[in-house]
Design an enzyme around this catalytic site. Structure first.
Site, short mmCIF file in Angstrom:
data_model
loop_
_atom_site.label_atom_id
_atom_site.label_comp_id
_atom_site.label_asym_id
_atom_site.label_seq_id
_atom_site.Cartn_x
_atom_site.Cartn_y
_atom_site.Cartn_z
N CYS A 82 0.96 -0.96 0.03
CA CYS A 82 0.18 0.17 0.01
C CYS A 82 0.87 1.31 -0.04
O CYS A 82 1.49 1.38 -0.79
CB CYS A 82 -1.05 0.02 1.06
SG CYS A 82 -2.46 1.22 0.94
N HIS A 191 -3.65 -5.03 -0.74
CA HIS A 191 -3.15 -5.73 0.39
C HIS A 191 -3.25 -7.18 0.39
O HIS A 191 -4.37 -7.61 0.31
CB HIS A 191 -4.38 -5.36 1.37
CG HIS A 191 -3.88 -3.95 2.11
ND1 HIS A 191 -3.28 -3.48 2.90
CD2 HIS A 191 -4.67 -2.86 1.61
CE1 HIS A 191 -3.35 -1.85 3.09
NE2 HIS A 191 -3.97 -1.73 2.12
N GLU A 193 -2.41 -9.20 2.69
CA GLU A 193 -2.94 -9.76 4.05
C GLU A 193 -4.42 -9.76 4.02
O GLU A 193 -4.85 -10.47 4.96
CB GLU A 193 -2.36 -9.10 5.08
CG GLU A 193 -2.78 -7.66 5.36
CD GLU A 193 -2.22 -6.82 4.38
OE1 GLU A 193 -2.40 -5.52 4.81
OE2 GLU A 193 -1.64 -6.91 3.46
#
EC number: 4.3.2.10
Length: 210
Positions: A82, A191, A193
């Site tokens: 990001c 992202h 994750e």
């Protein structure tokens, strides 16, 4: 033996999800800003949320930049996410204010020219041939949350002994850079994750490079 990954702890928010995602794919993870942890981990993850200028200020205040530079110069695996992706470019411009970045890649982070921002949600990407990050997941969707991005890529391919980075694109209002792979240095605007199985596979692919 599990690969050792340091998540750079310079004050960025929401880093625990990155730690958990890396642990989920088999890494031994340490959240740290200790110079030894930055320089000696098998992989270093640079997170980032919020404003470009605030992230650059926090990186400087934490004392991490010098050791991050040593790591990159030494060819040690490093990945940004990001705003942690954005700071590797030349600069960011927010509300008319330009903030200098780390300058690893050409390009300026600017507001996405879209009718609705932030760009929030799942999106496809266009990965280049030979990508290691996206191997086996080229057609998957990834989770984005951002209002700014790099819209132009002007890498000087005439530089001798320089292999052009691999650039992955996505689109929201206009094409923007979704990921870069440049030797040992990689970064994603989205992202991993928060991207479910596809994100886990990407992190596993990244760990396969070290």
């Amino acid at each position: 033996m599990a690969p050792k990954v340091t998540v750079l702890d310079y004050g960025a928010g929401n880093v625990r999800s990155a730690v958990r995602a890396l642990e989920h794919v088999g890494a031994e993870v340490k959240l740290s800003r200790d110079p030894q942890d930055i320089r000696e981990a098998d992989g270093l993850l640079v997170p980032g949320v919020g404003a470009y200028a605030a992230v650059m200020d926090a990186l400087k205040a934490s004392g991490s930049l010098r050791h991050l530079g040593y790591r990159i110069a030494g060819g040690r695996a490093t990945m940004g996410i990001c705003v942690g992706h954005q700071v590797f470019f030349e600069a960011g411009v927010e509300h008319g204010v330009r903030t200098e970045g780390l300058g690893e890649w050409p390009g300026v982070v600017e507001r996405l020219p879209a009718p609705v921002v932030p760009h929030m949600g799942w999106n496809t990407v266009q990965a280049p041939e030979g990508s290691r990050l996206f191997e086996g997941i080229e057609d998957e969707r990834f989770y984005f949350v951002h209002s700014y991005g790099v819209l132009e890529w002007n890498f000087d391919v005439t530089q001798p002994a320089m292999r052009p980075p691999l650039v992955t694109w996505a689109e929201h209002g206009a094409p923007f850079i979704a990921a870069v792979e440049n030797g040992s240095l990689s970064a994603t605007q989205f992202h991993p994750e928060k991207s479910g199985d596809a994100g886990a596979a990407l992190l596993k692919n990244w760990m396969g490079t070290f």
